[in-house]
Design a protein around this motif. Sequence first.
Motif, PDB file in Angstrom:
ATOM      1  N   GLY A 138       0.832  -1.195   0.000  1.00 42.20           N
ATOM      2  CA  GLY A 138       0.000   0.000   0.000  1.00 42.20           C
ATOM      3  C   GLY A 138       0.868   1.247   0.000  1.00 42.20           C
ATOM      4  O   GLY A 138       2.098   1.179  -0.117  1.00 42.20           O
ATOM      5  N   MET A 139       0.226   2.411   0.127  1.00 42.16           N
ATOM      6  CA  MET A 139       0.955   3.679   0.093  1.00 42.16           C
ATOM      7  C   MET A 139       0.551   4.567   1.265  1.00 42.16           C
ATOM      8  O   MET A 139      -0.636   4.690   1.584  1.00 42.16           O
ATOM      9  CB  MET A 139       0.699   4.424  -1.232  1.00 42.16           C
ATOM     10  CG  MET A 139       1.348   5.803  -1.296  1.00 42.16           C
ATOM     11  SD  MET A 139       1.083   6.645  -2.855  1.00 42.16           S
ATOM     12  CE  MET A 139       2.237   5.748  -3.876  1.00 42.16           C
ATOM     13  N   ILE A 248      -5.082  13.671  -2.013  1.00 38.30           N
ATOM     14  CA  ILE A 248      -5.929  12.892  -2.923  1.00 38.30           C
ATOM     15  C   ILE A 248      -6.179  13.678  -4.204  1.00 38.30           C
ATOM     16  O   ILE A 248      -6.094  13.143  -5.321  1.00 38.30           O
ATOM     17  CB  ILE A 248      -7.247  12.528  -2.228  1.00 38.30           C
ATOM     18  CG1 ILE A 248      -6.951  11.674  -0.981  1.00 38.30           C
ATOM     19  CG2 ILE A 248      -8.180  11.779  -3.173  1.00 38.30           C
ATOM     20  CD1 ILE A 248      -8.146  11.449  -0.098  1.00 38.30           C
ATOM     21  N   TYR A 249      -6.502  14.956  -4.066  1.00 33.49           N
ATOM     22  CA  TYR A 249      -6.720  15.798  -5.246  1.00 33.49           C
ATOM     23  C   TYR A 249      -5.440  15.929  -6.068  1.00 33.49           C
ATOM     24  O   TYR A 249      -5.482  15.995  -7.297  1.00 33.49           O
ATOM     25  CB  TYR A 249      -7.206  17.181  -4.813  1.00 33.49           C
ATOM     26  CG  TYR A 249      -8.562  17.176  -4.156  1.00 33.49           C
ATOM     27  CD1 TYR A 249      -9.732  17.203  -4.913  1.00 33.49           C
ATOM     28  CD2 TYR A 249      -8.687  17.128  -2.776  1.00 33.49           C
ATOM     29  CE1 TYR A 249     -10.988  17.191  -4.306  1.00 33.49           C
ATOM     30  CE2 TYR A 249      -9.927  17.122  -2.151  1.00 33.49           C
ATOM     31  CZ  TYR A 249     -11.072  17.152  -2.932  1.00 33.49           C
ATOM     32  OH  TYR A 249     -12.307  17.137  -2.323  1.00 33.49           O
ATOM     33  N   ARG A 250      -4.287  15.962  -5.381  1.00 36.41           N
ATOM     34  CA  ARG A 250      -3.008  16.075  -6.096  1.00 36.41           C
ATOM     35  C   ARG A 250      -2.729  14.829  -6.919  1.00 36.41           C
ATOM     36  O   ARG A 250      -2.242  14.915  -8.062  1.00 36.41           O
ATOM     37  CB  ARG A 250      -1.894  16.304  -5.081  1.00 36.41           C
ATOM     38  CG  ARG A 250      -0.584  16.803  -5.692  1.00 36.41           C
ATOM     39  CD  ARG A 250      -0.764  18.198  -6.271  1.00 36.41           C
ATOM     40  NE  ARG A 250       0.475  18.707  -6.796  1.00 36.41           N
ATOM     41  CZ  ARG A 250       1.403  19.328  -6.060  1.00 36.41           C
ATOM     42  NH1 ARG A 250       1.191  19.494  -4.770  1.00 36.41           N
ATOM     43  NH2 ARG A 250       2.492  19.783  -6.623  1.00 36.41           N
ATOM     44  N   ASP A 260      -7.077   2.893  -8.710  1.00 38.65           N
ATOM     45  CA  ASP A 260      -5.757   2.583  -8.155  1.00 38.65           C
ATOM     46  C   ASP A 260      -5.536   3.301  -6.817  1.00 38.65           C
ATOM     47  O   ASP A 260      -4.912   2.753  -5.902  1.00 38.65           O
ATOM     48  CB  ASP A 260      -4.660   2.983  -9.138  1.00 38.65           C
ATOM     49  CG  ASP A 260      -4.637   2.087 -10.372  1.00 38.65           C
ATOM     50  OD1 ASP A 260      -5.192   0.970 -10.292  1.00 38.65           O
ATOM     51  OD2 ASP A 260      -4.081   2.510 -11.404  1.00 38.65           O
ATOM     52  N   ILE A 261      -6.044   4.523  -6.707  1.00 39.54           N
ATOM     53  CA  ILE A 261      -5.931   5.252  -5.442  1.00 39.54           C
ATOM     54  C   ILE A 261      -6.689   4.522  -4.344  1.00 39.54           C
ATOM     55  O   ILE A 261      -6.200   4.353  -3.216  1.00 39.54           O
ATOM     56  CB  ILE A 261      -6.453   6.696  -5.601  1.00 39.54           C
ATOM     57  CG1 ILE A 261      -5.595   7.476  -6.591  1.00 39.54           C
ATOM     58  CG2 ILE A 261      -6.470   7.410  -4.243  1.00 39.54           C
ATOM     59  CD1 ILE A 261      -6.090   8.880  -6.851  1.00 39.54           C
ATOM     60  N   GLU A 262      -7.882   4.058  -4.668  1.00 38.87           N
ATOM     61  CA  GLU A 262      -8.686   3.321  -3.682  1.00 38.87           C
ATOM     62  C   GLU A 262      -7.997   2.040  -3.240  1.00 38.87           C
ATOM     63  O   GLU A 262      -8.066   1.653  -2.067  1.00 38.87           O
ATOM     64  CB  GLU A 262     -10.060   2.995  -4.272  1.00 38.87           C
ATOM     65  CG  GLU A 262     -11.002   4.172  -4.331  1.00 38.87           C
ATOM     66  CD  GLU A 262     -12.382   3.748  -4.791  1.00 38.87           C
ATOM     67  OE1 GLU A 262     -13.377   4.201  -4.207  1.00 38.87           O
ATOM     68  OE2 GLU A 262     -12.463   2.944  -5.751  1.00 38.87           O
ATOM     69  N   GLN A 263      -7.316   1.367  -4.183  1.00 38.50           N
ATOM     70  CA  GLN A 263      -6.692   0.083  -3.880  1.00 38.50           C
ATOM     71  C   GLN A 263      -5.389   0.213  -3.107  1.00 38.50           C
ATOM     72  O   GLN A 263      -4.996  -0.711  -2.394  1.00 38.50           O
ATOM     73  CB  GLN A 263      -6.424  -0.678  -5.196  1.00 38.50           C
ATOM     74  CG  GLN A 263      -7.675  -1.149  -5.908  1.00 38.50           C
ATOM     75  CD  GLN A 263      -8.433  -2.195  -5.093  1.00 38.50           C
ATOM     76  OE1 GLN A 263      -7.859  -3.141  -4.584  1.00 38.50           O
ATOM     77  NE2 GLN A 263      -9.741  -2.006  -4.973  1.00 38.50           N
ATOM     78  N   THR A 264      -4.701   1.347  -3.225  1.00 37.64           N
ATOM     79  CA  THR A 264      -3.357   1.452  -2.658  1.00 37.64           C
ATOM     80  C   THR A 264      -3.251   2.378  -1.447  1.00 37.64           C
ATOM     81  O   THR A 264      -2.448   2.105  -0.547  1.00 37.64           O
ATOM     82  CB  THR A 264      -2.366   1.963  -3.725  1.00 37.64           C
ATOM     83  OG1 THR A 264      -2.808   3.239  -4.210  1.00 37.64           O
ATOM     84  CG2 THR A 264      -2.274   0.987  -4.872  1.00 37.64           C
ATOM     85  N   LYS A 310     -11.723   6.960   3.806  1.00 39.14           N
ATOM     86  CA  LYS A 310     -12.739   6.604   2.821  1.00 39.14           C
ATOM     87  C   LYS A 310     -13.764   7.724   2.640  1.00 39.14           C
ATOM     88  O   LYS A 310     -14.188   8.012   1.521  1.00 39.14           O
ATOM     89  CB  LYS A 310     -13.437   5.316   3.259  1.00 39.14           C
ATOM     90  CG  LYS A 310     -14.404   4.763   2.218  1.00 39.14           C
ATOM     91  CD  LYS A 310     -14.962   3.419   2.652  1.00 39.14           C
ATOM     92  CE  LYS A 310     -15.900   2.862   1.581  1.00 39.14           C
ATOM     93  NZ  LYS A 310     -16.460   1.538   1.975  1.00 39.14           N
ATOM     94  N   THR A 311     -14.119   8.370   3.742  1.00 47.17           N
ATOM     95  CA  THR A 311     -15.068   9.480   3.670  1.00 47.17           C
ATOM     96  C   THR A 311     -14.493  10.642   2.867  1.00 47.17           C
ATOM     97  O   THR A 311     -15.176  11.243   2.036  1.00 47.17           O
ATOM     98  CB  THR A 311     -15.432   9.955   5.089  1.00 47.17           C
ATOM     99  OG1 THR A 311     -15.969   8.871   5.826  1.00 47.17           O
ATOM    100  CG2 THR A 311     -16.457  11.082   5.031  1.00 47.17           C
ATOM    101  N   VAL A 312     -13.212  10.962   3.103  1.00 48.13           N
ATOM    102  CA  VAL A 312     -12.557  12.047   2.362  1.00 48.13           C
ATOM    103  C   VAL A 312     -12.467  11.706   0.883  1.00 48.13           C
ATOM    104  O   VAL A 312     -12.664  12.567   0.013  1.00 48.13           O
ATOM    105  CB  VAL A 312     -11.162  12.311   2.952  1.00 48.13           C
ATOM    106  CG1 VAL A 312     -10.392  13.305   2.091  1.00 48.13           C
ATOM    107  CG2 VAL A 312     -11.276  12.850   4.366  1.00 48.13           C
ATOM    108  N   MET A 313     -12.179  10.452   0.569  1.00 51.27           N
ATOM    109  CA  MET A 313     -12.084  10.045  -0.835  1.00 51.27           C
ATOM    110  C   MET A 313     -13.441  10.140  -1.525  1.00 51.27           C
ATOM    111  O   MET A 313     -13.536  10.532  -2.690  1.00 51.27           O
ATOM    112  CB  MET A 313     -11.512   8.629  -0.923  1.00 51.27           C
ATOM    113  CG  MET A 313     -10.067   8.534  -0.458  1.00 51.27           C
ATOM    114  SD  MET A 313      -9.387   6.854  -0.507  1.00 51.27           S
ATOM    115  CE  MET A 313      -9.345   6.567  -2.263  1.00 51.27           C
ATOM    116  N   ASN A 314     -14.507   9.774  -0.810  1.00 50.94           N
ATOM    117  CA  ASN A 314     -15.846   9.921  -1.387  1.00 50.94           C
ATOM    118  C   ASN A 314     -16.189  11.387  -1.618  1.00 50.94           C
ATOM    119  O   ASN A 314     -16.843  11.744  -2.601  1.00 50.94           O
ATOM    120  CB  ASN A 314     -16.880   9.274  -0.470  1.00 50.94           C
ATOM    121  CG  ASN A 314     -16.804   7.766  -0.479  1.00 50.94           C
ATOM    122  OD1 ASN A 314     -16.339   7.165  -1.454  1.00 50.94           O
ATOM    123  ND2 ASN A 314     -17.219   7.129   0.611  1.00 50.94           N
TER     124      ASN A 314
END
Length: 367
Positions: A138-139, A248-250, A260-264, A310-314
Amino acid sequence: MTIEKIADLLLGQALKLNATDVHIIPRQEDYHVQFRFNGRLSPYRDLSTEIGDRLISHFKFMASMDISERRKPQSGSFHLFVQQKKTSLRISTLPTALSKESLVIRILPQDHSLTIDEISLFPTSTKKLKALLMHSHGMIIFTGPTGSGKTTTMYALVEHCSNQLMRNVITLEDPVEQQNGSFLQVQVNEKAGITYSTGLKAILRHDPDIIMVGEIRDSETAKIAIRAALTGHLVLSTLHTRDAKGAIYRLLEFGVNWHDIEQTLIAVTAQRLVTLRCPFCGESCSPYCANYQNRNRTAVYELLVGKTLKTVMNEARGERMNLRYKTLKEMIRKGIALGYLSTNEYYRWIYDVEETASIKSTRNIFE
């Protein structure tokens, strides 16, 4: 007095004051020297044009830079012993409109490193960071302004992984800020063809468990780092964003696929370095206090992980979310409430209000 002696005295005084940067700034009639310590830029003294020019040429020579070239920016680094302490210096020059060069020296002491238990003001943040290291792939992204301690945090984490978790750690840095025998360090060298992207490709074939990338600067590096995380490696890296969710925006701006962002992405942290309150003076430390130059600094963290991440990504996908987590502002307020920090730290980081600080200069050392 020789120019070598002047350079040694200047660097020795900077180390004595625990300065992180030395600025030699050209002016019409002279040069102005400033030190940065405790995150604040403070005036030190003025130099004549002749001594300033010779001093800049001396540092450029020591860093294997082109002394005759004054029209282009240059950068370099070298190691030396100052006051019997091994120190790494990173040099950067910049041409100005006055037909003079400005020079900045980043001072990177090599004689000590912080452990993972010493990096955070709050033990709960340290426990959360340790828990993140148990992931096999992961990252983890660290954000914050220049000088906020991101690289120091990553060094402490990867040293813990190498010594305590017995995992193979390889770093890719530009430049290597602190040499450490606990893990393998690779320095970016664009002249030799080792960029972040090519170096990362080579590291993937060297059987690493954990990869530390000094900084994700472009789209290609971001995508290769994501690919490394997808293929079973734990990747630690930095991004320059204002807060944690900005990372995330960057990544999206760099063209990284959303899936890929969600997976890593395991976690994103934003951090700031804060100065602990003086035990003698309290709110405002006097320049005459014995503790003034040696006040301890520590980090506070804004951590996005698990459901919060996860909330921030949504939210980044455009969904309306009721977001609630402990921000940097709240963590600094907590430190003030517990008596660890002064209110000046809150205003300095939240509203970018810098306190003016002065350094009592050593007289006549350049005469």
